[in-house]
Scaffold this motif. Sequence first.
Motif, mmCIF file in Angstrom:
data_model
loop_
_atom_site.group_PDB
_atom_site.id
_atom_site.type_symbol
_atom_site.label_atom_id
_atom_site.label_comp_id
_atom_site.label_asym_id
_atom_site.label_seq_id
_atom_site.Cartn_x
_atom_site.Cartn_y
_atom_site.Cartn_z
ATOM 1 N N ASP A 323 0.859 -1.179 0.000
ATOM 2 C CA ASP A 323 0.000 0.000 0.000
ATOM 3 C C ASP A 323 0.899 1.233 0.000
ATOM 4 O O ASP A 323 1.504 1.574 1.022
ATOM 5 C CB ASP A 323 -0.912 -0.002 1.232
ATOM 6 N N ARG A 325 0.197 4.305 -0.112
ATOM 7 C CA ARG A 325 -0.275 5.454 0.658
ATOM 8 C C ARG A 325 0.229 5.408 2.093
ATOM 9 O O ARG A 325 0.589 6.434 2.666
ATOM 10 C CB ARG A 325 -1.805 5.485 0.633
ATOM 11 N N TYR A 540 -7.705 -1.436 -6.948
ATOM 12 C CA TYR A 540 -6.429 -1.792 -7.584
ATOM 13 C C TYR A 540 -6.374 -1.130 -8.958
ATOM 14 O O TYR A 540 -6.307 -1.796 -9.994
ATOM 15 C CB TYR A 540 -6.304 -3.308 -7.698
ATOM 16 N N TYR A 544 -2.203 2.952 -7.289
ATOM 17 C CA TYR A 544 -2.156 1.868 -6.305
ATOM 18 C C TYR A 544 -1.655 0.575 -6.957
ATOM 19 O O TYR A 544 -0.737 -0.087 -6.461
ATOM 20 C CB TYR A 544 -3.540 1.657 -5.695
ATOM 21 N N ASP A 548 2.093 -1.246 -6.391
ATOM 22 C CA ASP A 548 2.189 -2.614 -5.879
ATOM 23 C C ASP A 548 2.960 -3.504 -6.848
ATOM 24 O O ASP A 548 3.789 -4.319 -6.440
ATOM 25 C CB ASP A 548 0.794 -3.185 -5.630
#
Length: 607
Positions: A323, A325, A540, A544, A548
């Motif tokens: 993640d 963020r 997703y 994001y 990942d």
Amino acid sequence: MEEWVGYKWHEYITRQALGEFPEHAVYLKDEARSLGIVFRAFGGDPALSLVTAEPRHFRLRRRFLHKIAGTHRKFELAWRDEQNLRLPEKVAKFPSKRLNRELYIWLAALAANPAPADSDWFTGNQALVQDVIARWPGLERVYQRLVKQVLRRRPDPEGLSAEEAVREQAIRQALIHPGSVAALPAAGTDPWPVILWLYPALEQGKANGPVTGDEDTQSSPGGLTKKNKRHQAERVEAFDRDQGLMIFRLESLFSWTEFIPVDRAGDDTKEEDAEAVADDMDMISVSNDRKETSSSIKFDLDLPSEEHDDLRLGPGIHLPEWDWRSQSYREAFCCVQPMLAKNAEPAELPEALRRPAKRLQRQFSALKPLKQWHKRQLDGDELDLDACLEREVQNRRGQGAIDQKLFRRCQQSQRDLACLVLADVSLSTETYINNQQRVIDIARDGLQLLSEALQASRDPFALFAFSSRRRDYVRFHHLKGFDETYTSTIRGRIQALEPGFYTRMGAAIRQATKLLGARHEQQKVLLLLTDGKPNDLDLYEGRYGIEDTRMAVQEAIKAGLTPFCVTIDDEASEYLPYVFGSHNYVVIRDPAQLPLQLPKLYLNLTQ
């Protein structure tokens, strides 16, 4: 004739009101690639995508000509958020293409620097301009040229009210001498837009209830992504079609601001210019009215029943997800489910692939292990007759030092590498290329030709495919393991592949890393075949998914693997350098050539 005259009159009035120079216009779609390089060269976040900015409304004191033409109510201005850098779709403000292009470069340089903390729009932009010029002195001349042109086109303070004149003078002073004005004086209207500055990010408007739907993303001819173009929205109960004779408001005759029932859930709309209309609308209304399409059958991407689905190999494997963020992992967040085709029948190589397969087999057979005899060894598999004969000659001559290396040893000269091929079989692979062949068909052919070549070279390899439906169901199709021989059974599994769901790429790469990392070979290649960005239903999307996937690639590199991506996505150059690195991916411009190009790419990667 009347329509033609009206169109020409509208074109003339609009051009006069805008005060632009269309013959010197510079378009973002043409400058996107170079601007992306400039943005990153100035230190900009490489994860940000370059997209077009949607217009924002301003309450300005417009001139009479502006009111007649209906212009100067909305402006496309530069701004950035956590996922995108947004720039105007075109720049035609200045009477020179060079100046218009320099405005793009200046805005990219401005956006590449972090905004000052705890500052408002007015003082923050002044500090940002000072910082950019201090860090890159060569941009000062560019900035001064742009300021000179901008001041000519801003409102004359003498024609404004007292409050507006004071504010305009403050903006002019701030443009000429950044940092010299501490605060922006207040006035009853919005200040005239400053095209040399960055504006705050637009917050997505809140409707009366949740409005679901996919995030629109489309490609423009220049490879620029136009997405997330937001509008003001309202939710209404339903559109009343029984309006009597008065079916439109006369005062809205020159505006697109009407209720147009666009069915978001269906693909059967007949409005060919619906997108252009939506771009011009000030307000988009959304309702749950299903009267028009109640007779249509709608399908969702739902899971197949157990009896019609592939076999599940085990209960599933839980893996973490990054993640960006929170800059931390979500432990055991994704569930990767290994699958095996249930109804795959053993099959032979298709007739169309047999000739190129034989050619590849001859080429790759040169890489297979060869026996090499090493002579004059202290020990080995058998006596070295030449060494024994030479020793006997030396012995009879009475020479002092006699060579004791009388054996020869046989060794296999082989390439110490293993390859795992991971194919994306998401729903987008259902797309047809030139209305002839589906992407999934091209991917199948590529997997089969590469397998035929690797079988001839005797390099250990494995084949897997993946798709996903949210984090708890990442389908990981087993096609061939490292310990399996490439046979008609494997060909049948490849030919049984069908488009699946979405593309949760990070989880699939992590599972492939675990399998390939367990090998003992010195060189380990993870080859990813895909046709688009990572995406899924549960957030997703956008940055994001890209972050990942990038973290999963970094994990593979730390594990000693060599990740390499092969894609047919025309927009791949916008995000793959950030995810895989500038030298660890390739874009196949003609998807039909993928089956023949894949073995060549493997050779270049492993030689």
